[in-house]
Design a protein around this motif. Structure first.
Motif, PDB file in Angstrom:
ATOM      1  N   ALA A  13      34.796   9.143 -26.289  1.00 15.64           N
ATOM      2  CA  ALA A  13      33.666   9.504 -27.156  1.00 15.64           C
ATOM      3  C   ALA A  13      34.141  10.318 -28.358  1.00 15.64           C
ATOM      4  CB  ALA A  13      32.642  10.295 -26.342  1.00 15.64           C
ATOM      5  N   VAL A  14      34.971  11.330 -28.103  1.00 14.03           N
ATOM      6  CA  VAL A  14      35.415  12.204 -29.201  1.00 14.03           C
ATOM      7  C   VAL A  14      36.387  11.462 -30.123  1.00 14.03           C
ATOM      8  CG1 VAL A  14      36.683  14.328 -29.754  1.00 14.03           C
ATOM      9  CG2 VAL A  14      35.017  14.332 -27.890  1.00 14.03           C
ATOM     10  N   ASP A  35      45.007   4.727 -26.266  1.00 18.57           N
ATOM     11  CA  ASP A  35      44.312   5.135 -25.038  1.00 18.57           C
ATOM     12  C   ASP A  35      44.951   4.397 -23.869  1.00 18.57           C
ATOM     13  OD1 ASP A  35      41.217   6.497 -24.657  1.00 18.57           O
ATOM     14  OD2 ASP A  35      42.116   5.457 -22.947  1.00 18.57           O
ATOM     15  N   LYS A  80      40.047  14.725 -19.594  1.00 26.13           N
ATOM     16  CA  LYS A  80      38.761  14.881 -18.910  1.00 26.13           C
ATOM     17  C   LYS A  80      37.806  15.720 -19.770  1.00 26.13           C
ATOM     18  CE  LYS A  80      37.377  16.171 -14.209  1.00 26.13           C
ATOM     19  NZ  LYS A  80      36.204  16.888 -14.612  1.00 26.13           N
ATOM     20  N   ARG A  81      36.550  15.368 -19.738  1.00 28.64           N
ATOM     21  CA  ARG A  81      35.520  16.167 -20.429  1.00 28.64           C
ATOM     22  C   ARG A  81      34.715  16.963 -19.407  1.00 28.64           C
ATOM     23  NH1 ARG A  81      31.044  11.441 -20.924  1.00 28.64           N
ATOM     24  NH2 ARG A  81      32.096  10.629 -22.751  1.00 28.64           N
ATOM     25  N   VAL A 118      42.467  18.803 -29.636  1.00 27.66           N
ATOM     26  CA  VAL A 118      41.003  18.865 -29.477  1.00 27.66           C
ATOM     27  C   VAL A 118      40.647  18.977 -27.989  1.00 27.66           C
ATOM     28  CG1 VAL A 118      38.822  17.669 -29.970  1.00 27.66           C
ATOM     29  CG2 VAL A 118      40.715  17.470 -31.571  1.00 27.66           C
ATOM     30  N   HIS A 175      37.729  29.363 -27.807  1.00 22.73           N
ATOM     31  CA  HIS A 175      36.712  28.313 -27.885  1.00 22.73           C
ATOM     32  C   HIS A 175      36.181  28.165 -26.459  1.00 22.73           C
ATOM     33  CE1 HIS A 175      34.518  24.701 -28.716  1.00 22.73           C
ATOM     34  NE2 HIS A 175      35.234  23.992 -27.865  1.00 22.73           N
TER      35      HIS A 175
HETATM   36  P1  NAD Z   1      36.074  10.641 -22.762  1.00 25.18           P
HETATM   37  O1  NAD Z   1      36.128  10.572 -21.280  1.00 25.18           O
HETATM   38  O2  NAD Z   1      34.992   9.905 -23.471  1.00 25.18           O
HETATM   39  O3  NAD Z   1      37.454  10.140 -23.372  1.00 25.18           O
HETATM   40  C1  NAD Z   1      38.701  10.590 -22.941  1.00 25.18           C
HETATM   41  C2  NAD Z   1      39.667   9.457 -23.160  1.00 25.18           C
HETATM   42  O4  NAD Z   1      40.998   9.937 -22.902  1.00 25.18           O
HETATM   43  C3  NAD Z   1      39.426   8.262 -22.213  1.00 25.18           C
HETATM   44  O5  NAD Z   1      39.190   7.091 -22.982  1.00 25.18           O
HETATM   45  C4  NAD Z   1      40.729   8.171 -21.415  1.00 25.18           C
HETATM   46  O6  NAD Z   1      41.102   6.843 -21.077  1.00 25.18           O
HETATM   47  C5  NAD Z   1      41.722   8.812 -22.399  1.00 25.18           C
HETATM   48  N1  NAD Z   1      42.984   9.235 -21.783  1.00 25.18           N
HETATM   49  C6  NAD Z   1      43.177   9.882 -20.616  1.00 25.18           C
HETATM   50  N2  NAD Z   1      44.498  10.073 -20.404  1.00 25.18           N
HETATM   51  C7  NAD Z   1      45.148   9.544 -21.478  1.00 25.18           C
HETATM   52  C8  NAD Z   1      46.513   9.417 -21.841  1.00 25.18           C
HETATM   53  N3  NAD Z   1      47.495   9.889 -21.062  1.00 25.18           N
HETATM   54  N4  NAD Z   1      46.816   8.800 -23.016  1.00 25.18           N
HETATM   55  C9  NAD Z   1      45.837   8.306 -23.807  1.00 25.18           C
HETATM   56  N5  NAD Z   1      44.524   8.388 -23.497  1.00 25.18           N
HETATM   57  C10 NAD Z   1      44.187   8.989 -22.355  1.00 25.18           C
HETATM   58  O7  NAD Z   1      36.041  12.190 -23.139  1.00 25.18           O
HETATM   59  P2  NAD Z   1      35.568  12.808 -24.521  1.00 25.18           P
HETATM   60  O8  NAD Z   1      34.128  13.159 -24.446  1.00 25.18           O
HETATM   61  O9  NAD Z   1      36.081  11.938 -25.610  1.00 25.18           O
HETATM   62  O10 NAD Z   1      36.365  14.207 -24.498  1.00 25.18           O
HETATM   63  C11 NAD Z   1      37.773  14.248 -24.679  1.00 25.18           C
HETATM   64  C12 NAD Z   1      38.267  15.686 -24.666  1.00 25.18           C
HETATM   65  O11 NAD Z   1      37.766  16.377 -25.814  1.00 25.18           O
HETATM   66  C13 NAD Z   1      37.781  16.512 -23.450  1.00 25.18           C
HETATM   67  O12 NAD Z   1      38.818  17.337 -22.994  1.00 25.18           O
HETATM   68  C14 NAD Z   1      36.655  17.338 -24.025  1.00 25.18           C
HETATM   69  O13 NAD Z   1      36.438  18.530 -23.301  1.00 25.18           O
HETATM   70  C15 NAD Z   1      37.231  17.624 -25.412  1.00 25.18           C
HETATM   71  N6  NAD Z   1      36.243  18.109 -26.383  1.00 25.18           N
HETATM   72  C16 NAD Z   1      36.654  19.132 -27.172  1.00 25.18           C
HETATM   73  C17 NAD Z   1      35.781  19.666 -28.088  1.00 25.18           C
HETATM   74  C18 NAD Z   1      36.244  20.847 -28.924  1.00 25.18           C
HETATM   75  O14 NAD Z   1      35.431  21.476 -29.611  1.00 25.18           O
HETATM   76  N7  NAD Z   1      37.520  21.162 -28.917  1.00 25.18           N
HETATM   77  C19 NAD Z   1      34.489  19.148 -28.234  1.00 25.18           C
HETATM   78  C20 NAD Z   1      34.129  18.066 -27.439  1.00 25.18           C
HETATM   79  C21 NAD Z   1      35.014  17.555 -26.504  1.00 25.18           C
END
Ligand code: NAD
Length: 300
Positions: A13-14, A35, A80-81, A118, A175
């Motif tokens: 998603a992010v 990914d 992980k989220r 991120v 954060h």
């Molecule tokens: P999501 O589950 O939608 O996507 C995560 C993706 O990472 C998945 O597609 C997964 O297949 C991939 N992935 C896992 N291991 C991998 C690897 N070794 N190599 C490549 N890809 C890999 O999660 P999301 O909602 O996109 O969130 C992602 C991260 O961003 C989380 O840790 C979340 O907490 C963080 N986040 C940070 C902020 C911020 O302000 N810093 C804000 C929102 C989310």
């Protein structure tokens, strides 16, 4: 103009929303997604490519983590989220493992590359990336409290009926749950915020709302991505166009040996200056609290 390439590791998603924000704003000539879920990554690229005809002539494709090491900017959004009700620290164990494998695969990374973390918990994983990679700390930072700061400015803007662009107020520290607003240095077009008639109760309410907003969004829809993606696209624009903008990001604090957010001047070389805001006694205590919390999470 130089051909700029941005790689996004993690096309969830992010990551995919960051790619969309970059496309809409014509920030990079080439955007690459990586990914471990190849099907998801392919789907996102096909979907995003449909937006290309309305944007600039960017190239969007997938690549390997190894190839991402040669980009101008690498964004790590894999892992992980949070689940509803879960804090960011709960992700540490799982995400540290994922980030370790990504960082090992990425190397060697180009000398001038900037890496933006991120993935949460972002402060701890930024420090981890700095320790693992043989790369200047000024070129590795986390999105930190940039998003929280924008949230706070949005609330202040609504309360004061003044555009966000005229409001200079920062969320500092972790954060996460120990973040805090630096009210004593907050200004509106140069006028101290304390000169506006906001009560302590109103200020506390805005700080709490800012701290809790991610929890509320996750409770309602399972994830947050538009705000963070727009912030990360803005960080990329600041770097690529060497804008030297003051932006709060998670960066290394030698005094404490942790990464946390303070405003920095960002440009094509990454962090070019750290800006240490004057803090009052309460804010100094809040900063210590954030540092101690981050250290405890690291040691646990
Ligand atoms: P999501 O589950 O939608 O996507 C995560 C993706 O990472 C998945 O597609 C997964 O297949 C991939 N992935 C896992 N291991 C991998 C690897 N070794 N190599 C490549 N890809 C890999 O999660 P999301 O909602 O996109 O969130 C992602 C991260 O961003 C989380 O840790 C979340 O907490 C963080 N986040 C940070 C902020 C911020 O302000 N810093 C804000 C929102 C989310």
């Amino acid at each position: 103009m130089k051909h700029t390439k941005i790689s996004i590791i993690g096309a969830g998603a992010v990551g995919s929303t960051i790619a969309y924000a970059l496309l809409l704003k014509n920030i990079a000539a080439e955007i690459c997604l990586v990914d471990i879920n190849e099907m998801r990554c392919r789907g996102e690229i096909l979907d995003l490519s449909d937006a290309l005809s309305f944007c600039g002539p960017s190239l969007i494709h997938s690549e390997t983590t190894k190839d991402a090491g040669k980009s101008d900017i690498i964004i790590i959004a894999a892992g992980k989220r949070q689940e509803p009700g879960e804090d960011r620290i709960a992700l540490l164990k799982a995400n540290k493992k994922i980030i370790k494998s990504i960082l090992e695969e990425l190397q060697p990374i180009n000398k001038g590359t900037i890496l933006i973390m991120v993935t949460n918990p972002v402060d701890i994983l930024t420090l981890y990336a700095q320790e693992l990679l043989n790369h200047p700390r000024s070129q590795i930072f986390g999105s930190g409290t940039f998003l929280d700061t924008q949230r706070l400015r949005g609330l202040l803007s609504a309360k004061l009926n003044i555009a966000e662009q005229s409001i200079h107020a920062y969320i500092l520290g972790e954060h996460g749950d120990t973040q805090f607003p630096a009210w004593s240095s907050a200004r509106v077009a140069g006028v101290p915020l304390k000169d506006f008639s906001l009560s302590d109760q109103e200020l506390n309410q805005m700080a709490n709302e800012t701290r809790k907003k991610a929890y509320e969004i996750i409770e309602c829809k399972g994830a947050t991505f538009y705000g963070i993606a727009t912030c990360v696209a803005a960080l990329c624009r600041t770097i690529i166009f060497d804008q030297k903008r003051a932006t709060p990001v998670s960066c290394y604090q030698e005094k404490y040996d942790v990464c946390l957010s303070i405003p920095v001047i960002l440009g094509e070389n990454g962090i070019e200056q750290q800006l240490h805001l004057p803090l009052d006694d309460q804010e100094k205590q809040n900063l210590e609290h954030s540092v101690q919390a981050i250290k405890e999470y690291i040691s646990s």
